[in-house]
Design an enzyme around this catalytic site. Sequence first.
Site, PDB file in Angstrom:
ATOM      1  CG  HIS A   1      -2.095  -0.948   1.025  1.00  0.00           C
ATOM      2  ND1 HIS A   1      -1.945  -2.310   1.119  1.00  0.00           N
ATOM      3  CD2 HIS A   1      -3.399  -0.722   0.738  1.00  0.00           C
ATOM      4  CE1 HIS A   1      -3.124  -2.888   0.897  1.00  0.00           C
ATOM      5  NE2 HIS A   1      -4.014  -1.951   0.669  1.00  0.00           N
TER       6      HIS A   1
ATOM      7  CE  LYS B   1     -48.994  -9.320 -25.186  1.00  0.00           C
ATOM      8  NZ  LYS B   1     -49.488  -8.236 -26.083  1.00  0.00           N
TER       9      LYS B   1
ATOM     10  CE  LYS C   1     -41.987 -35.945 -12.385  1.00  0.00           C
ATOM     11  NZ  LYS C   1     -40.559 -35.984 -12.779  1.00  0.00           N
TER      12      LYS C   1
ATOM     13  CB  THR D   1     -45.245  -8.349 -27.251  1.00  0.00           C
ATOM     14  OG1 THR D   1     -46.370  -7.544 -27.627  1.00  0.00           O
ATOM     15  CG2 THR D   1     -43.992  -7.485 -27.207  1.00  0.00           C
TER      16      THR D   1
END
Length: 503
Positions: A73, A190, A201, A249
């Site tokens: 640093h 959309k 299922k 859309t």
Amino acid sequence: MTTIHRISIGQLNRMTQAGFVEALGAVFEHSPWVAERAYAARPFADSEQLHRAMLRVVDGASREERLALLRAHPDLAGRLQMSEMSVQEQRGVGLNELSVDEYDMFTRINTAYTGKFGFPFIMAVKGSSKELILEAMQARLEHNVQQEQRQAMTEIAKITRFRLDDLILQEGNDCVMTTGYGKRTMYYGKGDVLVYRTYVKPLEVSPIPESAYTGSDNVIFALNVTVSVSGDAFLPSFTQADNSMVVATDSMKNFMLWHAADFEGSTVEAFLRHAACLLLHKYAHMSGVELSAERLPFDAVPIAAGNGEFRGSGLVYRRSRNESGRFTVRVERTGQSLETVKQSAEITNLHLIKVSGSSFANFVRDEYTTLPESFNRPLFIYLNIGWEYAKADDALDGQAYAAPEQIADIAHTVFHEVNSASIQSLIYVIGLRILERFPQLGRIWFESNNRTWETVAESAAGSSEAKVFTEPRPPFGFQGFSMTQEDLAEAQAAQKAQGAALT
């Protein structure tokens, strides 16, 4: 000045190690080895998880490597070579504009500090000032070496947290197109695509102690879907009114409805993944598809089964007004393959009132405080809970599925069991319980707000506990919090050290 280019977590997770190090190598000052070693911990749910992984690398480094990190640093207000990030941080608090006297003062203290501790003074200066920095330097000169090494590492953790916050795009910003120095958001789609499919299922999930929910017959699989698509090919429709590449859309709506018929899975996430991949296969000029869906719950009406018992009709259902899950999946084109880059679920607008057993006290009191302390208040909260799986495929069937109904039941149970000192502590304990029950979840998050009623009368006829309340005034408090499996591990370790069990 060099521009720091921002990047998303999704992009980082998909990088090679070399690209990852190039992007993050400067976060820890002149120490790219931190990013290099953190790479193995991918994928990261967010910047917080990434930061923790990098800090773990530092914690596990040798004494010599940690000391080298400290010495990498620069001096504050010094003239030595420093990283671009350090330049910008020091410029932000005016350390590049010191007077001659101020520069001499910083130099003298830096020299004294380095001479005593063997590394330069380190401080997270963001939001500070040169006066506060000088004051901190003088105070920390009184520390011993061990104290100051710990303090310096704490400051490095703060510095690197700030740097990652500046560098990494927030959640939801993965889909941006870089143009020069700016970023363009570009999508269309959309909303309110209502899909009603019967006899999907059945879903079977593993039971948990807090919930009676073990799955759904999925006789009615009802969703409100939002479709959003993106890709560079759509730019001319915005800039030149050229619709030659635009998929209407209305076509998106019909696509979702028709492909609900060929869905063979059992969860909402599985359906969204199924539809998103089909969209990208159909329209090669789309680069990404994001689908979100709210499940519209229907409950079987109870039918008398004899002997005073009732059973679900299985034929007649009524629309439920209970809370339900909302799910999001984003799939992007990566070269020749499709990749799920985002997948999440949430349950929203849990409205929970606990009539007693909650408190809020020992908070900061000053001249602005009018709220009294409360040691047994009713607590009314609005709560949103979101979650992500560590492995996205776990959301595709019941084997490792975390159902919204089970998540909500955990919140109900913990709220019942725990005498909470604050909403913050309540959601933390709920989070620990969810992570404990569902180790397959990588991350959860909360948004809550306090709608606690105001007391009108401290007593009322009919019961010693009876009181009268009214709606609170319009301003309300709110909280946001996220957690990962690391939080659970830390809490378990702390409880083990104290010889106690998790709440």
